[in-house]
Design a protein around this motif. Sequence first.
Motif, short mmCIF file in Angstrom:
data_model
loop_
_atom_site.label_atom_id
_atom_site.label_comp_id
_atom_site.label_asym_id
_atom_site.label_seq_id
_atom_site.Cartn_x
_atom_site.Cartn_y
_atom_site.Cartn_z
N LEU A 147 2.17 8.27 9.90
CA LEU A 147 2.52 7.20 8.97
C LEU A 147 1.37 6.94 8.00
CD1 LEU A 147 4.35 4.65 11.29
CD2 LEU A 147 5.29 6.57 9.99
N ASP A 148 0.15 7.20 8.43
CA ASP A 148 -1.02 7.03 7.58
C ASP A 148 -2.03 8.11 7.96
OD1 ASP A 148 -3.18 6.36 6.08
OD2 ASP A 148 -3.29 4.28 6.73
N ALA A 200 9.96 9.80 4.21
CA ALA A 200 10.65 8.51 4.27
C ALA A 200 9.71 7.38 3.85
CB ALA A 200 11.17 8.26 5.68
N VAL A 201 8.47 7.44 4.30
CA VAL A 201 7.49 6.42 3.92
C VAL A 201 7.23 6.50 2.42
CG1 VAL A 201 5.12 5.61 4.23
CG2 VAL A 201 6.46 6.35 6.21
N ALA A 202 7.07 7.70 1.90
CA ALA A 202 6.87 7.87 0.46
C ALA A 202 8.07 7.39 -0.33
CB ALA A 202 6.59 9.34 0.15
N GLY A 203 9.27 7.45 0.31
CA GLY A 203 10.49 7.05 -0.36
C GLY A 203 10.80 5.57 -0.27
N ALA A 223 0.82 -1.22 0.00
CA ALA A 223 0.00 0.00 0.00
C ALA A 223 0.85 1.26 0.00
CB ALA A 223 -0.91 0.01 1.22
N ARG A 224 2.18 1.09 -0.14
CA ARG A 224 3.13 2.20 -0.09
C ARG A 224 2.99 3.01 1.20
NH1 ARG A 224 6.07 2.96 -4.35
NH2 ARG A 224 6.57 5.11 -3.78
N GLY A 225 2.80 2.27 2.29
CA GLY A 225 2.73 2.87 3.61
C GLY A 225 3.76 2.23 4.51
#
Length: 292
Positions: free
Chosen positions: A281-282, A224-227, A16-18
């Motif tokens: 984070l979400d 960072a999460v997006a990366g 989920a790209r999370g």
Amino acid sequence: MPLTTTGDLVARSAAARGAVGAFNVITLEHVEAVISGAELADRPVVLQVSENAVAFRYGRLLPLARAAVAAAERAAVPVALHLDHVVSDRLLRQAPDAGFSSVMYDASRLPYGENLAATRAAADWAHAQGLWVEAELGQVGGKHGAPALDAHAPGARTDPREARAFVADSGVDALAVAVGTTHAMTERTAALDHALLKSLAAALDVPLVLHGSSGVPDAELTAAVAGGISKVNVGTALNAAMTAAIREYLAAHPRAVDSRTYLAVGREAMVRTVAAILGVLDPGASGGDGTA
């Protein structure tokens, strides 16, 4: 609900790209706070017990692990149990019977070849027991009271080409990468190397883990999460929240002696911290205000 597995939570987050939040626990109050914070945010969570925490508990893993399992099985959200920063092979071998679905085997203090050999042996054993395995390459400093490495010191950052070979040769399921964080930070001033993180995400086909996340500002965590970060480890932020709340309470109530009164205040401070970090984070999750 029944315990879930760290591997499943991380895989779902990565797809989920999370990122899943993973929080280090030391006391039963930590365990309860992490689960309550996850329920408030309506997000899954990983409870982490580090080798340092086991040492604090007189070297006994089972009392805290059994409490964590019991609390997790009564949670309204999925909860997994992870054994963190394991150095001792003896402790590693206690993980399956104690309810852990995963372990972070930490040989990052060793030279590359020795790190690889030790991690390969640990991963082979752990996989035979059905455990998901995380390792570290590069050094996220600040453990055991040691000073952090300079960000540009040799070995302080994870090299993408070296990391690709390390993952292939060790067989690990996830890799903690050094991209500018430090363990035990009490101020949120870490600046991440997002270009390096992008290179690592492109080079590796396993989930990436961010250690030392207590010192990372919200915007940096989001980036960072997006990366490519799929698991975010947090420990010091909980301790800081608990300690500050207890200090404030005892200052206002100097005659207090019932530990339940101030531990309850400390626990609630940790609940709010967990919910806020999970909201970062979400941001689409319910609960939390998006500020950690």
